[in-house]
Design an enzyme around this catalytic site. Structure first.
Site, PDB file in Angstrom:
ATOM      1  N   HIS B 262      46.312 -23.304  94.289  1.00 46.13           N
ATOM      2  CA  HIS B 262      45.955 -22.282  95.275  1.00 46.13           C
ATOM      3  C   HIS B 262      45.288 -22.933  96.497  1.00 46.13           C
ATOM      4  CE1 HIS B 262      44.614 -18.134  96.435  1.00 46.13           C
ATOM      5  NE2 HIS B 262      43.634 -18.806  97.007  1.00 46.13           N
ATOM      6  N   GLU B 263      44.299 -23.755  96.238  1.00 42.89           N
ATOM      7  CA  GLU B 263      43.594 -24.407  97.348  1.00 42.89           C
ATOM      8  C   GLU B 263      44.494 -25.399  98.073  1.00 42.89           C
ATOM      9  OE1 GLU B 263      40.920 -23.062  98.340  1.00 42.89           O
ATOM     10  OE2 GLU B 263      40.661 -21.828  96.532  1.00 42.89           O
ATOM     11  N   HIS B 266      46.115 -23.506 100.851  1.00 36.51           N
ATOM     12  CA  HIS B 266      45.254 -23.428 102.047  1.00 36.51           C
ATOM     13  C   HIS B 266      45.210 -24.785 102.760  1.00 36.51           C
ATOM     14  CE1 HIS B 266      43.714 -19.408 101.361  1.00 36.51           C
ATOM     15  NE2 HIS B 266      43.218 -19.700 100.176  1.00 36.51           N
ATOM     16  N   GLU B 292      46.054 -16.585 103.091  1.00 32.94           N
ATOM     17  CA  GLU B 292      46.221 -16.221 101.688  1.00 32.94           C
ATOM     18  C   GLU B 292      47.706 -16.261 101.297  1.00 32.94           C
ATOM     19  OE1 GLU B 292      43.458 -16.129 100.221  1.00 32.94           O
ATOM     20  OE2 GLU B 292      43.974 -15.416  98.198  1.00 32.94           O
TER      21      GLU B 292
END
Lengths: 496, 496
Positions: B262-263, B266, B292
């Site tokens: 997930h990170e 980003h 997101e």
């Protein structure tokens, strides 16, 4: 707003910038990704420039002068702040802005030039920059005080109140008493303990030992932390945030042990300063010499003592059973005090270390007295190290190019390293009159030693000068005889 | 100096402060010692205040207005900057200084009150502060634009151009199509894979897997790094310095794997933004929703795909031979997509996650339409979660008190979480028309996916609005149908 409030308000701004710069620097030295350097140098240049603009502004200068002219109105602590601020101001205020900018650029460029010169052992490629750096430093010192020997001004930058006169006495005493003694010891230094010093030690286990040391030295983990870096250092933003680094080498056990203890000395000093100085110019350790006295005290007077190894050899054996199985605590003591004539200062042992400093002091002194020029440096260096330690560099990388300091414009800094060790010895003897240091070490009560130092020295931060502190702690003025006595006692015992 | 140069000069100062604040925050969230908080909050308050003073000064305001009135003189990129600066200015300029200070204090105090309320499941002790925070936010939104629904103003704060009208359409579509589907799936969700999900996994091996993922996702390690924190996050000071954190839990393997991926989403977005925007207001990702969308895309569309586990199960087996020995790649795929009606948003799976957001959107909308009051919140919350997911909190800790956002004054933020997932699905289908995503995953060529996203989306930073970007990337306006289609396709396959 009173003038004092205005001073505080202004300092708050500078402190906020410095706080940011300290954390950015910590990050940069311990983890920042490689490509971050470009943005970082832009941002730090900007923040540094802001500090410079504040501290050279007409408004600031007027404020400081007005405070200085009315010192009688204020208490002693604030008077010390005013004097410090006035001196800092005087040191930069007469430097023309274009010269200051050119000098910063020169220093910036010189880093890479020095690094390359060191790598290629090519002094010639660095010499031109070095000459310019020296000339600027002389010029800036004369802007500050045209009637004082420029080198004296520089010495005072790093150790308040110290001059060539005092350093000459100090180093002359070492030359007279210590050089012959060191030569004697070097002849007898035959137990190498190579298989103990340079065995394979797992980094993980070394980390465990460093963590153990942090607790044994009563480091306050809620107000600090340990990380790793290429060159170990300690940085702090307040007594409640003190960070140290160490360096783990797989094949040299004493690197991490003594880096950790050395930095613990700096860190303990900073952690024990009273927080009442946080928002003043009196925060932080008082000088390079006093700081170094603390790191050296913990590293050498405690960490390289027989009592230390008698107390902690069990833990060491537990972590490194194979490497230590044929040895006793006394072997660790001797191995960690192994004396060797080396060419590189940062690898030198406790006894030969001051010889390396002496030669740098001699050279800086001659340079600023214009007795020698940058052209003479390599040969002067090589002759001096041979004179003091009987070894001669094969090339300038292991000679005149080894240290970063000169490329960074730091002249007058080196002597504080030896001075710190000498302070440490004098403090050590004073401490022994009041507490049984050896017993405290054996009882795993280094906290008691910390407390003694806190009460006598640490708590005061920069609110007292090095000379005031030495008088307060040892009840007499600095005297190099304790250092010579300490080294002779210790190494006579080890090497008979 | 031209007005544009003045604007740049001013921004440089703000950027330097923000750079410092970002690194201080990174430090504080990943390693700073506990007692450092006091000094840090003083210093960051000071630096933040400096930014506020700059951005609310008469001089700054005049400059922005003059630029705004002469936008025709400038190119499109600078016009976008001017508009952003003008909007940011308008959002704060009409707030009386004392109200702003009171509000900051309220938010500060509310953090601890919320934490305690959550710990003790005592909504009553937090309600009063929450009401004040809501009232301030309504007031501030009306200062900015008295003719617009305050909640619309807040929604626009987090996602440029989004209003209740558009979010209503989005969430209505989910309510109509997704809620019944989710209920259906929940009935069929009987393979728990508990022994695979919740076995013991050594942190060291998990770290190795995270490092492996960084390389598989082609993270540029020279321009970034990974650390740990309680709540994983990604921070950046430039595309050349992007840092992410993850969280290792010994008894839940998917925490670190999917936090890391997930990170990485980003982080990849930030690393691929053109550095030409560094010194402008157009640096960084364009909005919460688009950001997101990238984290969710990497986490769910890639990381929770069958192709992903078919490709990386071997590495997983190598690190965790015992835990994985009775399983196949398809089991990992199913286990990582296990659906369960849970009460806690941050623990929710991909399918039920939008239900959690829907209920928060419903509540925020009703609050700011003054259809409900803070007194009604717990029961409204509990009824809604039961309606959407068929579960009911036993206490307010697992209900209305679970999230930090409202105590921090962030209203209008939640919807961007669901919007991001929906953007991700639409981008996913657009991407599949041009490249074979599954094949790229199986060929361990996520770099190709990164490159596609860089060209179509990432490089632009904030120079384009979310709506412009969606149009550019997918060739049509945002449409929630893709999200519903994606979830139905994926979970129909898993749960027949």
């Amino acid at each position: 707003m009173t003038l004092q409030e205005k001073f505080r308000e202004n300092l708050k701004k500078v402190k906020a910038y410095q706080y940011a710069l300290t954390l950015i620097g910590w990050d940069s030295n311990t983890e920042a990704p490689r490509n971050s350097f470009k943005r970082r140098s832009e941002m730090t240049a900007y923040l540094s420039k802001e500090i410079f603009l504040i501290q050279t502004s007409k408004e600031y200068s007027n404020m400081i002068h007005e405070l200085y002219n009315h010192m009688d109105d204020y208490d002693d602590l604030f008077v010390r702040e005013i004097k410090k601020a006035k001196k800092d101001l005087d040191k930069i205020v007469n430097i023309p802005e274009d010269e200051f900018i050119e000098y910063r650029k020169l220093i910036n460029d010189s880093q890479i030039i020095w690094e390359d010169a060191k790598k290629n052992s090519d002094y010639g490629s660095f010499k031109g920059n070095l000459k310019k750096i020296i000339d600027y430093n002389r010029k800036f010192a004369l802007y500050y005080d045209k009637d004082t020997n420029p080198y004296d001004t520089m010495l005072d930058d790093y150790e308040e109140g110290m001059t060539t006169k005092e350093y000459d006495e100090f180093f002359d005493a070492l030359k007279k008493d210590l050089v012959p003694f060191v030569k004697d010891v070097l002849k007898k230094s035959n137990h190498q303990y190579k298989e103990l010093r340079n065995n394979h030690y797992s980094i993980e286990k070394q980390k465990e030992f460093s963590q153990y040391l942090l607790d044994e030295f009563a480091f306050n983990r809620k107000s600090g932390l340990i990380k790793e870096s290429v060159h170990p250092f300690t940085w702090n933003t307040s007594p409640e945030d003190v960070r140290l680094t160490t360096k783990y080498l797989e094949d040299y056990i004493f690197s991490s042990i003594y880096s950790t203890i050395h930095e613990l000395g700096h860190a303990t000093y900073e952690q024990q300063i009273s927080t009442e100085f946080d928002d003043t110019l009196l925060s932080g350790g008082t000088s390079m010499g006093i700081h170094e006295s603390q790191s050296r005290f913990y590293e050498n007077n405690i960490g390289r003592s027989l009592a230390f190894w008698q107390t902690h050899f069990n833990k060491f054996k537990e972590l490194f059973p194979e490497q230590s199985k044929t040895y006793q605590a006394e072997d660790m003591f001797k191995a960690s005090n192994h004396v060797e004539a080396s060419l590189i200062r940062i690898e030198a042992d406790e006894l030969t270390y001051p010889m390396h400093i002496m030669l740098r002091y001699d050279i800086e002194r001659m340079l600023f007295n214009q007795e020698i020029s940058v052209d003479d440096l390599p040969s002067v260096w090589n002759n001096l190290i041979e004179k003091y330690l009987g070894v001669r560099p094969k090339n300038d990388s292991e000679g005149v190019l080894q240290d970063v300091h000169w490329s960074d414009g730091m002249f007058g800094y080196f002597p504080t390293y030896a001075l710190g060790s000498a302070y440490a010895a004098q403090i050590y003897y004073a401490m022994k009159k009041e507490i049984d240091v050896e017993k405290m070490i054996k009882e795993r009560n280094i906290k008691a030693i910390n407390n003694w130092l806190k009460e006598k020295l640490h708590q005061f931060g920069s609110s007292k000068s090095p000379k005031e502190l030495m008088l307060l702690v040892t009840k007499e003025a600095f005297d190099p005889k304790y250092y010579i006595q300490y080294l002779k006692e210790k190494y006579s015992k080890i090497y008979n």
